[in-house]
Design a protein around this motif. Sequence first.
Motif, PDB file in Angstrom:
ATOM      1  N   ALA A  40       0.834  -1.205   0.000  1.00  0.00           N
ATOM      2  CA  ALA A  40       0.000   0.000   0.000  1.00  0.00           C
ATOM      3  C   ALA A  40       0.867   1.253   0.000  1.00  0.00           C
ATOM      4  N   ALA A  41       2.002   1.201   0.706  1.00  0.00           N
ATOM      5  CA  ALA A  41       2.896   2.361   0.753  1.00  0.00           C
ATOM      6  C   ALA A  41       3.475   2.661  -0.629  1.00  0.00           C
ATOM      7  N   LEU A  42       3.881   1.630  -1.350  1.00  0.00           N
ATOM      8  CA  LEU A  42       4.417   1.824  -2.700  1.00  0.00           C
ATOM      9  C   LEU A  42       3.360   2.434  -3.613  1.00  0.00           C
ATOM     10  N   SER A  43       2.132   1.925  -3.532  1.00  0.00           N
ATOM     11  CA  SER A  43       1.043   2.458  -4.336  1.00  0.00           C
ATOM     12  C   SER A  43       0.763   3.919  -3.989  1.00  0.00           C
ATOM     13  N   ALA A  44       0.751   4.232  -2.689  1.00  0.00           N
ATOM     14  CA  ALA A  44       0.493   5.609  -2.258  1.00  0.00           C
ATOM     15  C   ALA A  44       1.602   6.549  -2.716  1.00  0.00           C
ATOM     16  N   ALA A  45       2.858   6.092  -2.659  1.00  0.00           N
ATOM     17  CA  ALA A  45       3.979   6.928  -3.096  1.00  0.00           C
ATOM     18  C   ALA A  45       3.862   7.254  -4.577  1.00  0.00           C
ATOM     19  N   ARG A  46       3.466   6.288  -5.374  1.00  0.00           N
ATOM     20  CA  ARG A  46       3.323   6.516  -6.818  1.00  0.00           C
ATOM     21  C   ARG A  46       2.127   7.405  -7.120  1.00  0.00           C
ATOM     22  N   ARG A  47       1.064   7.261  -6.320  1.00  0.00           N
ATOM     23  CA  ARG A  47      -0.173   7.988  -6.595  1.00  0.00           C
ATOM     24  C   ARG A  47      -0.142   9.421  -6.099  1.00  0.00           C
ATOM     25  N   LEU A  48       0.454   9.648  -4.922  1.00  0.00           N
ATOM     26  CA  LEU A  48       0.339  10.932  -4.243  1.00  0.00           C
ATOM     27  C   LEU A  48       1.541  11.848  -4.423  1.00  0.00           C
ATOM     28  N   ARG A  49       2.684  11.307  -4.863  1.00  0.00           N
ATOM     29  CA  ARG A  49       3.902  12.107  -5.025  1.00  0.00           C
ATOM     30  C   ARG A  49       4.217  12.918  -3.769  1.00  0.00           C
ATOM     31  N   PRO A  60       4.927  -5.315   6.831  1.00  0.00           N
ATOM     32  CA  PRO A  60       4.301  -6.525   6.293  1.00  0.00           C
ATOM     33  C   PRO A  60       3.994  -6.367   4.808  1.00  0.00           C
ATOM     34  N   GLY A  61       3.854  -7.470   4.133  1.00  0.00           N
ATOM     35  CA  GLY A  61       3.493  -7.454   2.710  1.00  0.00           C
ATOM     36  C   GLY A  61       4.684  -7.243   1.811  1.00  0.00           C
ATOM     37  N   MET A  62       5.334  -6.114   1.945  1.00  0.00           N
ATOM     38  CA  MET A  62       6.548  -5.785   1.198  1.00  0.00           C
ATOM     39  C   MET A  62       7.415  -4.951   2.124  1.00  0.00           C
ATOM     40  N   GLY A  64      10.360  -2.442   3.660  1.00  0.00           N
ATOM     41  CA  GLY A  64      10.726  -1.086   3.261  1.00  0.00           C
ATOM     42  C   GLY A  64      11.872  -1.032   2.279  1.00  0.00           C
ATOM     43  N   VAL A  65      12.805  -1.980   2.396  1.00  0.00           N
ATOM     44  CA  VAL A  65      13.932  -2.021   1.462  1.00  0.00           C
ATOM     45  C   VAL A  65      13.427  -2.236   0.037  1.00  0.00           C
ATOM     46  N   THR A  66      12.481  -3.153  -0.111  1.00  0.00           N
ATOM     47  CA  THR A  66      11.922  -3.428  -1.440  1.00  0.00           C
ATOM     48  C   THR A  66      11.127  -2.240  -1.955  1.00  0.00           C
ATOM     49  N   VAL A  67      10.380  -1.584  -1.065  1.00  0.00           N
ATOM     50  CA  VAL A  67       9.631  -0.389  -1.470  1.00  0.00           C
ATOM     51  C   VAL A  67      10.582   0.656  -2.028  1.00  0.00           C
ATOM     52  N   CYS A  68      11.651   0.926  -1.304  1.00  0.00           N
ATOM     53  CA  CYS A  68      12.624   1.927  -1.751  1.00  0.00           C
ATOM     54  C   CYS A  68      13.265   1.510  -3.070  1.00  0.00           C
ATOM     55  N   ARG A  69      13.623   0.234  -3.186  1.00  0.00           N
ATOM     56  CA  ARG A  69      14.236  -0.248  -4.425  1.00  0.00           C
ATOM     57  C   ARG A  69      13.299  -0.056  -5.618  1.00  0.00           C
TER      58      ARG A  69
END
Length: 228
Positions: A40-49, A60-62, A64-69
């Motif tokens: 959800a964090a990755l999706s929000a980062a892409r959507r909200l800038r 959980p889920g993914m 933080g390292v993977t999110v940043c990558r």
Amino acid sequence: MPEHKGLVLIAEDERHIADLQRRYLSREGFGVHVEADGTAALSAARRLRPVAIVLDIALPGMDGVTVCRRLREDGDWTPVVFVTARDEVADRILGLELGADDYLTKPFSPHELVARVKSVLRRTAGPGQDPVRRVGRLVLDTGRRTLHVDDGPLELTTTEFNLLAFLMRNPGQVFSRDQLLAQVWGYADYRDTRVIDVYVSQLRAKLGEASPIRTVRGVGYAVTDGTR
């Protein structure tokens, strides 16, 4: 409504920590959006800038390292402050190699978090920006909070000014209604995104043929040197 400092995305699955971070960042004038898992964090980062991301590594889920990558692979270099309960050198090195801008180890003071967020924003902003923006027939001064059209002053409400200022600071970029709510209002209430249409309509009515706001059908709005 004072001009907002922008939206900070918090990715944190411990609710009491996220609430504390939200409260202190909000006091400093930031809008805050919280997600409790990495996907959800990755999706929000892409959507909200967001202007910055406070990213827990152990999500959980993914993680933080993977999110940043994923963000860096997308070419998204939004400032990231990693947060972790671990204090191992290997974690710090990995985070920095992925492009994280700072690193905090739990427990930490919320005052320190605010200071770190402000610090990474200063470092990534570069030299101070000119408060005067010129687009087409418009001259907008964010320092004095004035707008001139064809050399004549034009009065705007605070919210109208903030919306126009944000778009003029990012000419040519297309923003969705979600993104504009996040960046100008400092929150993301997806049930009420049509409020953006109301304010754009009001701005266009006041600016007339000098309006540089363009509708991108199915996406949102952008400012260009042309007219509507």
